[in-house]
Design a protein around this motif. Structure first.
Motif, PDB file in Angstrom:
ATOM      1  N   ASN A 172      -9.569  -0.722   5.168  1.00 28.71           N
ATOM      2  CA  ASN A 172      -8.780  -1.331   4.110  1.00 28.71           C
ATOM      3  C   ASN A 172      -8.756  -0.438   2.871  1.00 28.71           C
ATOM      4  OD1 ASN A 172      -7.661  -4.340   4.242  1.00 28.71           O
ATOM      5  ND2 ASN A 172      -9.352  -4.176   5.681  1.00 28.71           N
ATOM      6  N   LEU A 173      -9.927   0.098   2.522  1.00 27.20           N
ATOM      7  CA  LEU A 173      -9.993   0.961   1.340  1.00 27.20           C
ATOM      8  C   LEU A 173      -9.178   2.232   1.554  1.00 27.20           C
ATOM      9  CD1 LEU A 173     -13.761   0.499   0.426  1.00 27.20           C
ATOM     10  CD2 LEU A 173     -11.768  -0.422  -0.784  1.00 27.20           C
ATOM     11  N   LEU A 226      -5.470  -9.099   2.735  1.00 23.96           N
ATOM     12  CA  LEU A 226      -6.209  -7.977   3.323  1.00 23.96           C
ATOM     13  C   LEU A 226      -5.715  -7.721   4.744  1.00 23.96           C
ATOM     14  CD1 LEU A 226      -9.769  -8.937   2.113  1.00 23.96           C
ATOM     15  CD2 LEU A 226      -8.260  -7.184   1.173  1.00 23.96           C
ATOM     16  N   ARG A 258      -9.306  -2.085  -3.055  1.00 23.34           N
ATOM     17  CA  ARG A 258      -8.262  -1.439  -2.269  1.00 23.34           C
ATOM     18  C   ARG A 258      -7.133  -0.976  -3.184  1.00 23.34           C
ATOM     19  NH1 ARG A 258      -4.866  -4.942   2.018  1.00 23.34           N
ATOM     20  NH2 ARG A 258      -4.258  -5.882   0.036  1.00 23.34           N
ATOM     21  N   MET A 307       0.834  -1.203   0.000  1.00 27.81           N
ATOM     22  CA  MET A 307       0.000   0.000   0.000  1.00 27.81           C
ATOM     23  C   MET A 307       0.870   1.255   0.000  1.00 27.81           C
ATOM     24  SD  MET A 307      -2.955  -1.148  -0.140  1.00 27.81           S
ATOM     25  CE  MET A 307      -2.455  -2.710  -0.803  1.00 27.81           C
ATOM     26  N   GLY A 324      -5.657   1.669   1.044  1.00 30.63           N
ATOM     27  CA  GLY A 324      -5.311   1.637  -0.371  1.00 30.63           C
ATOM     28  C   GLY A 324      -4.919   3.015  -0.870  1.00 30.63           C
ATOM     29  N   LEU A 350     -12.694  -6.777  -2.422  1.00 33.50           N
ATOM     30  CA  LEU A 350     -12.102  -5.752  -1.563  1.00 33.50           C
ATOM     31  C   LEU A 350     -10.629  -5.545  -1.934  1.00 33.50           C
ATOM     32  CD1 LEU A 350     -12.081  -3.769   0.731  1.00 33.50           C
ATOM     33  CD2 LEU A 350     -11.859  -5.650   2.349  1.00 33.50           C
ATOM     34  N   CYS A 404      -2.145  -5.948  -6.501  1.00 36.38           N
ATOM     35  CA  CYS A 404      -3.186  -6.643  -5.769  1.00 36.38           C
ATOM     36  C   CYS A 404      -2.651  -8.065  -5.578  1.00 36.38           C
ATOM     37  CB  CYS A 404      -4.469  -6.634  -6.595  1.00 36.38           C
ATOM     38  SG  CYS A 404      -5.801  -7.518  -5.827  1.00 36.38           S
TER      39      CYS A 404
END
Lengths: 336, 297, 241
Positions: free
Chosen positions: C101-102, C92, C152, B183, C105, C148, C86
């Motif tokens: 989680n989003l 996750l 994300r 991320m 991202g 998800l 991804c």
């Protein structure tokens, strides 16, 4: 694989003879101080090598050696203590203990066995869990042992400590114990038991898949290490003739860990050399600390040195190896 | 509730607050780097002596001292991470553990060299010693300050980890290292932040500890540090909520042990705490709120 | 857009990629197929800077004549360049909520208003995520977790989306839905590098594809061409020539 080396290799035999010669020389010509110092250094060697079995070969992280030494030391001292002074020093002892005055050997064995029993209880509780729980639990054990001995003053004289323990240990007893310890750990390391321990240290899952009972093996290494530490404690008490609840504590636990790490986790030779070097260093640093009134300086230096070793040479001086010629087959274990 | 029990309850909450403050840092750091920071308890000592040093100048108001203690703790934590933990990343877990043990030895013995082993009397404003009457019991004001400031710090921490980007990053890192890197979370900076916050809390506990018990020496951090770890284990290592819960449970249990058993057993207080540790590890190794976690180098 | 040239990557002491060349052009879906252990995931990890590159280059063309070398960046910098992965097995943050989680991202983004809009868009694309926004990610079903994971990654506004085994462990209908989603996203302009063991499904939606075998590219071409290739059919599609 060749058979395990039942006989020491030529260099190891030479080292044993050399150690015996040093002890003989010291015994004949040197002061009591020098002989005691030599004995204490040898005991540190035995302690470091026995911790090497637990921490180095098996990859556990025990800090419990001082607790086992304290237990072994007190138990043995109570057993050998002169009967005529027992009533005064330890009024709460039951009759059968109050009237007992044992020899060094049986007292040491019983002291070591009690230490091993304690390790068994702690080990069963903690060894199924991840490594660092053992470290904290054994650290807690040091505190528990100290507190209990402090409070059982009818048996142990509490915080005053037991003085006047008969001086039954001489340099020869220590030499025999140290050689036995080193020899025992050496043989374990080079037998299938030791290989299983090292396999588990490198990769527990893989070792389990090969049918190694990881828990039993850890327990064995931990309990055996505690037994040897208990015996070392018993011998030490009868060498210096006194023991207090806090005599063996966290600083000693740290020193022993340093010896194992600096020598190289799993290397017996490394542990022996590191134990000799660090014991002598801190002994000679003591007058310096007292002169400068900088108590604790040597510990700081040792700790900083350790961090440096961990950063620059994380496998220690010898890795897991032994120099050639010490045992019969040259063995090189995993070094990662 | 009789005055005696209320008194004991307040004592337990006071002690539990101190354990919780230290335990929070233990857990935050463990959660992220999967490492027990052995030197964590020594930050209590650092905080206590920083307070004493600043207070004895008489120049600063107490709120400024408290702030500076938090900053000193944070900086100490960051230093420990840089010197002894970051370089060992990727090495076996035991290596990092030994390194923090060495740091602890350096801090304690360094303290002995610089400050001597003589216990020193800790100065706290007179008003802290005054008694406050709560119902049938009367407590020292300092106890209420300890409980109150701990609760305040806990709420602030909760807001931080739930509501801020850095707080979310910390929880993400503790949850899944690989995903956190993917991320774009800056792992080094996040670890540093966790050390800073956890260590600041421990140093602040040092300020409170000194104020409550009146005497400090370079080794005071060891036992509370180890007990805070026990608190973490009770609550579940790695969970911040667990650390707080474990801290209060341990504080209350310890006070009950001393207060309710015959006085001859009170000497066994510390043995009781560590026996609890071994018992908890045996019966519920994941603690009350913890969950089994993967290894991380 | 993305060019791998002579890429050499090692995992520990083992060389996994022996100098591979691969290109992803703007707007494409490029599939990378191959057997277990061929080095597909390693390729994606190298692009995301999770593994050090031992030789060769990874270049990201940003258009207008500017290009960046990804092989010298940290993972965070690669994400900042818009190359987002991804990962296999979804990865996750199981104990965090769907919403968290989003938001993670979008960790690298500072445009709060746009992030809000994108959150709303994800709820449109994947309604179930909107319904369960305050539920922990670990409590979702496998298919929902995959959505998800994709959502994300999209929250980072990727120029290039790296998809590792999106069909892994999903029920067949769910696999179809995921691949439909991938195709739809591509039509909206997301460029993708897709790693798949399910070669048939991957080749059907891919513009072009590469076949990786023990760390080397052994074949490449359009998705349709590889679907017809006898060797590929035999080795990866389980179909006769």
């Amino acid at each position: 694989m060749t058979a395990p080396p039942f006989l020491p290799g030529p260099k190891a035999a030479l080292a044993m003879l050399g150690a015996a010669a040093v002890v003989a020389f010291a015994d004949l010509y040197l002061s009591t101080y020098a002989v005691t110092l030599l004995s204490l250094v040898m005991l540190n060697v035995a302690l470091a090598v026995s911790l090497q079995l637990t921490n180095g070969l098996t990859g556990l992280f025990s800090l419990g050696h001082p607790a086992f030494m304290t237990v072994g030391g007190y138990v043995a001292a109570i057993l050998t203590y002169p009967v005529r002074r027992k009533g005064f020093m330890m009024p709460d002892l039951p009759d059968w203990l109050a009237t007992a005055q044992w020899d060094l050997l049986p007292a040491t064995l019983v002291g070591a066995a009690v230490a091993a029993l304690l390790a068994l209880v702690v080990g069963i509780a903690v060894l199924r869990l991840k490594g660092h729980y053992l470290a904290v639990a054994t650290l807690g054990l040091i505190v528990i042992v100290r507190v209990v001995i402090n409070n059982l003053d009818g048996y142990t004289r509490g915080g005053l400590g037991l003085s006047g323990v008969p001086r039954l240990t001489g340099p020869w007893e220590v030499l025999v114990f140290t050689l036995l310890t080193v020899g025992l750990v050496w043989r374990i390391k080079h037998a299938s038991l030791g290989r299983a321990m090292m396999a588990m240290r490198e990769n527990e899952l893989a070792a389990r898949c090969m049918g190694i009972d990881a828990f039993a093996l850890k327990l064995l290494a931990f309990v055996l290490g505690a037994f040897l530490a208990g015996a070392a404690g018993a011998l030490t008490v009868h060498l210096v003739s006194v023991i207090t609840p806090g005599a063996y504590g966290i600083p000693l636990a740290f020193s022993l860990v340093v010896m194992v790490v600096v020598g190289g986790s799993g290397s017996i030779t490394g542990a022996v050399l590191a134990a000799i070097a660090i014991s002598l260093l801190s002994e000679f640093a003591r007058p310096l600390e007292e002169g400068l009134e900088l108590y604790g300086l040597s510990q700081v230096l040792v700790a900083l040195g350790l961090i440096l070793v961990l950063r620059l040479r994380p496998t220690g001086l010898f890795g897991s190896r032994e120099p050639a010629g010490l045992g019969r087959p040259r063995f090189s274990g995993g070094t990662s | 509730m009789s005055a005696y029990y209320l008194q004991q309850l307040l004592n337990g909450l006071m002690l539990g607050s101190l354990y919780a403050l230290i335990a929070i840092g233990f857990s935050m750091i463990y959660g992220i780097v999967r490492l027990i920071n052995f030197a964590h308890g020594d930050l209590l000592m650092v905080g206590a002596f920083t307070t004493l040093g600043l207070a004895s100048t008489g120049l600063l108001p107490w709120w400024a001292i408290a702030l500076l203690v938090l900053v000193t703790g944070a900086l100490s934590g960051i230093t420990i991470e840089r010197v002894a933990i970051r370089p060992m990343r990727g090495a076996p877990q035991v290596t990092g553990f030994i390194a923090t043990l060495a740091v602890s030895v350096v801090i304690e013995n360094g303290g002995l060299i610089l400050l001597s082993g003589q216990p020193r009397t800790f100065l706290f404003p007179e008003i802290m010693r005054s008694r406050v009457t709560i119902g049938p019991a009367s407590v020292a004001a300092v106890d209420l300050v300890i409980i109150g400031s701990t609760l305040l710090l806990c709420v602030l921490l909760l807001l931080f980890v739930r509501g801020t980007r850095m707080g979310r990053a910390m929880r993400a890192l503790a949850d899944n290292l690989l995903a956190a890197r993917l991320m774009g979370i800056d792992v080094d900076r996040t670890i540093m932040a966790a050390f800073a916050i956890g260590s600041a809390f421990a140093a602040f506990a040092g300020l409170l500890w000194g104020g409550r018990f009146g005497q400090i020496d370079p080794l005071i951090g060891f036992a509370p540090g180890l007990k805070a770890f026990v608190a973490c284990v009770i609550g579940g290592v790695g969970s911040i909520g667990g650390a707080v819960l474990g801290g209060y449970l341990l504080g209350l249990a310890e006070v009950m042990f001393v207060g309710m058993l015959p006085p001859i057993y009170s000497g066994y207080r510390d043995a009781f705490v560590f026996a609890t540790l071994i018992l908890v590890l045996l019966l519920m190794p994941n603690g009350l709120l913890g969950r089994p976690e993967e290894d991380r180098a | 857009m993305l060019t791998l040239a002579e890429l050499v990557v090692e995992r520990g002491a083992t060389r996994v990629l022996h100098g591979i060349d691969l290109e992803v052009r703007s707007g494409e879906i490029v599939a990378l197929i191959g057997a277990n252990g061929a080095g597909k995931t390693t390729t994606l990890h190298a692009i995301s800077a999770l593994l050090p590159v031992r030789g060769g280059r990874i270049t990201l063309d940003l258009g207008e004549g500017t290009a960046k070398r990804l092989d010298r960046m940290s993972p965070a910098e690669v994400v900042a360049c818009g190359v987002v992965q991804c990962p296999e097995g979804r990865q996750l943050f199981a104990s965090l909520t769907v919403l968290e989680n989003l938001l993670l991202g979008a960790y690298r983004r500072d445009d709060r208003e746009a992030v809000k809009r994108d959150l709303a868009r994800m709820s449109e694309l994947f309604p179930v995520l909107g319904e369960r926004r305050n539920q922990s990610a670990g409590s979702l079903s496998g298919g929902e977790q995959m959505m998800l994971a994709i959502a994300r990654a999209l929250m980072a506004r990727p120029r290039l989306l790296l998809l590792d085994e999106p069909s892994l462990g999903l029920a067949p209908q769910m696999v179809d839905r995921i691949f439909e989603t991938i195709l739809a996203l591509n039509r909206e302009g997301v460029t993708m590098l897709l790693v798949e063991q399910n070669a048939l499904a991957a080749l059907e939606i891919a513009d072009r594809a590469y076949v990786l075998e023990t760390g080397r590219i052994v074949q490449s071409g359009t998705g349709a061409a590889l679907l017809d290739d006898p060797a590929v059919r035999a080795a990866y599609l389980g179909l006769g020539a």
